[in-house]
Design a protein around this motif. Structure first.
Motif, PDB file in Angstrom:
ATOM      1  N   HIS A 199     -16.184   7.076  -6.382  1.00  0.00           N
ATOM      2  CA  HIS A 199     -16.367   6.935  -4.919  1.00  0.00           C
ATOM      3  C   HIS A 199     -17.787   7.698  -4.722  1.00  0.00           C
ATOM      4  O   HIS A 199     -18.098   9.013  -5.301  1.00  0.00           O
ATOM      5  N   ASN A 220       0.807  -1.269  -0.009  1.00  0.00           N
ATOM      6  CA  ASN A 220       0.115  -0.043  -0.168  1.00  0.00           C
ATOM      7  C   ASN A 220       0.891   1.217  -0.148  1.00  0.00           C
ATOM      8  O   ASN A 220       0.395   2.421  -0.117  1.00  0.00           O
ATOM      9  N   LYS A 276      -8.333   3.047   0.716  1.00  0.00           N
ATOM     10  CA  LYS A 276      -9.277   3.323  -0.757  1.00  0.00           C
ATOM     11  C   LYS A 276     -10.708   2.689  -0.473  1.00  0.00           C
ATOM     12  O   LYS A 276     -11.478   1.854  -1.141  1.00  0.00           O
ATOM     13  N   LYS A 286     -13.912   9.362  -9.943  1.00  0.00           N
ATOM     14  CA  LYS A 286     -13.233   8.251  -9.842  1.00  0.00           C
ATOM     15  C   LYS A 286     -14.204   7.242  -9.320  1.00  0.00           C
ATOM     16  O   LYS A 286     -14.005   5.782  -9.432  1.00  0.00           O
ATOM     17  N   TRP A 304       0.527   3.787  -2.835  1.00  0.00           N
ATOM     18  CA  TRP A 304      -0.803   4.696  -2.511  1.00  0.00           C
ATOM     19  C   TRP A 304      -0.737   5.703  -1.505  1.00  0.00           C
ATOM     20  O   TRP A 304      -1.053   6.734  -1.787  1.00  0.00           O
ATOM     21  N   LEU A 311     -12.395  12.454  -6.408  1.00  0.00           N
ATOM     22  CA  LEU A 311     -12.549  11.432  -5.789  1.00  0.00           C
ATOM     23  C   LEU A 311     -13.915  10.823  -6.422  1.00  0.00           C
ATOM     24  O   LEU A 311     -14.131   9.589  -6.799  1.00  0.00           O
ATOM     25  N   LEU A 343      -8.452   8.006   3.678  1.00  0.00           N
ATOM     26  CA  LEU A 343      -8.426   7.444   2.345  1.00  0.00           C
ATOM     27  C   LEU A 343      -7.509   6.264   2.038  1.00  0.00           C
ATOM     28  O   LEU A 343      -7.482   5.531   1.193  1.00  0.00           O
TER      29      LEU A 343
END
Ligand SMILES: Nc1ncnc2c1ncn2[C@@H]1O[C@H](COP(=O)(O)OP(=O)(O)O)[C@@H](O)[C@H]1O
Ligand SMILES: [Mg+2]
Length: 307
Positions: free
Chosen positions: A185, A111, A152, A183, A114, A180, A149
């Protein structure tokens, strides 16, 4: 298909205080959703119930179909919360706290890219090794967002993320949440800034005293306000306004007359005719639609003042 958030008949009592009284609505997947309401309306209580931090006295909440009590682990994994209060363990650095949070959700080294992307997008690269207690309020706010976040989550809830932050950070946060949303979310935003809700949110719920007073698309909410304003720039401002129009005058200063017109009852043609009959001339005219602020005030009886 399950909603992103399903809130079913939720009550919350704090002793004799009824913070939530039978709140019931769904937040569709992928929606940019605004939760508005005056101070004390119950917004943070509802969000804390979603996060599993507060237990509802009655009713259920599901996140992506997972019950926040029966399936709390899955529900918690589906949710990223940016809390209203800036609370931190001050002994960690920014990257330590993000790695800890990531580990809490079962992530490991994989991770790290990210986490670095988050640090970069939130302009925190050069603060990665800074201790949390040394950060300004605005920077702490960014860290809270990164923390929310880190795993994710499909659903991101921001509780007044822009209260008290400077204009520049506010704009950066608007862009960030919008990205976001693009994308895919689901975004739930509570805010004190009406213009924020007006520019970002697709659907809006208004809470007042623990109850839902409105739930609609932004467009439909705006259309609910039965009034609009007619602005006229008068060329002979000393001419008396006819008595039939007196009760429609919203303001009259510096030759600018603003009339408040009822959407159905007041026809612009008739208004202009009575101005003409009274020999009132104007060099310019325009109409103005109501703002979400007007809708908010008419539904809650309170101005939604920013802090
Ligand atoms: N832990 C608590 N104990 C007692 N009362 C609380 C607690 N948390 C919130 N309240 C009360 O519940 C009501 C709703 O608060 P809150 O959810 O924070 O509103 P909002 O976020 O809309 O401003 C308020 O009257 C508040 O004082
Ligand atoms: Mg709150």
């Amino acid at each position: 298909m399950a909603a992103a958030v399903n809130i079913s008949q939720v009550h919350k009592d704090y002793g004799t205080l009824h913070a939530l009284r039978g709140v019931d609505f769904d937040i569709p997947k992928g929606c940019f959703f605004g939760l508005l309401g005056p101070n004390g309306a119950g917004k943070s209580t509802l969000i804390n119930i979603m996060a599993g931090l507060v237990r509802a006295t009655q009713g259920t909440v599901q996140i992506q179909g997972y019950d926040v009590r029966q399936q709390w682990r899955q529900a918690r994994h589906s949710l990223g919360i940016v809390p209203q209060e800036l609370a931190f363990d001050p002994f960690f650095t920014v990257s330590e706290i993000l790695r800890l949070q990531s580990g809490y959700f079962g992530h490991g080294r994989e991770n790290q890219p990210w986490i670095e992307e988050l640090l970069h997008t939130l302009n925190l690269d050069d603060k990665a090794n800074t201790n949390l207690r040394e950060l300004s309020g605005g920077m702490k706010r960014r860290v809270l967002i990164a923390q929310a976040l880190v795993h994710k989550p499909p659903v991101v809830v921001l509780d007044e993320p822009t209260a008290g932050v400077d204009v520049e950070l506010r704009k950066a946060l608007w862009k960030f949440t919008n990205d976001l949303h693009q994308k895919g979310h689901t975004i739930v935003l509570t805010t004190h800034y009406i213009e924020e809700a007006e520019s970002l949110c697709e659907q809006i719920a208004i809470l007042n005293q623990g109850q839902l007073v409105a739930l609609d698309s932004k467009t439909a909410l705006l259309a609910r306000r039965p009034y609009r304003l007619l602005h006229l720039t008068l060329t002979n401002p000393d001419t008396p306004i006819p008595s039939a129009l007196q009760d429609k005058v919203q303001s009259f200063a510096d030759g600018e007359l603003i009339l408040r017109l009822h959407r159905d009852e007041d026809k612009i043609g008739a208004i202009l005719e009575s101005l003409r009959t009274a020999h009132i001339q104007f060099s310019d005219l325009r109409t103005q639609e109501p703002s979400l602020e007007d809708v908010f005030i008419s539904l809650t009886g309170k101005a939604h003042d920013p802090r």
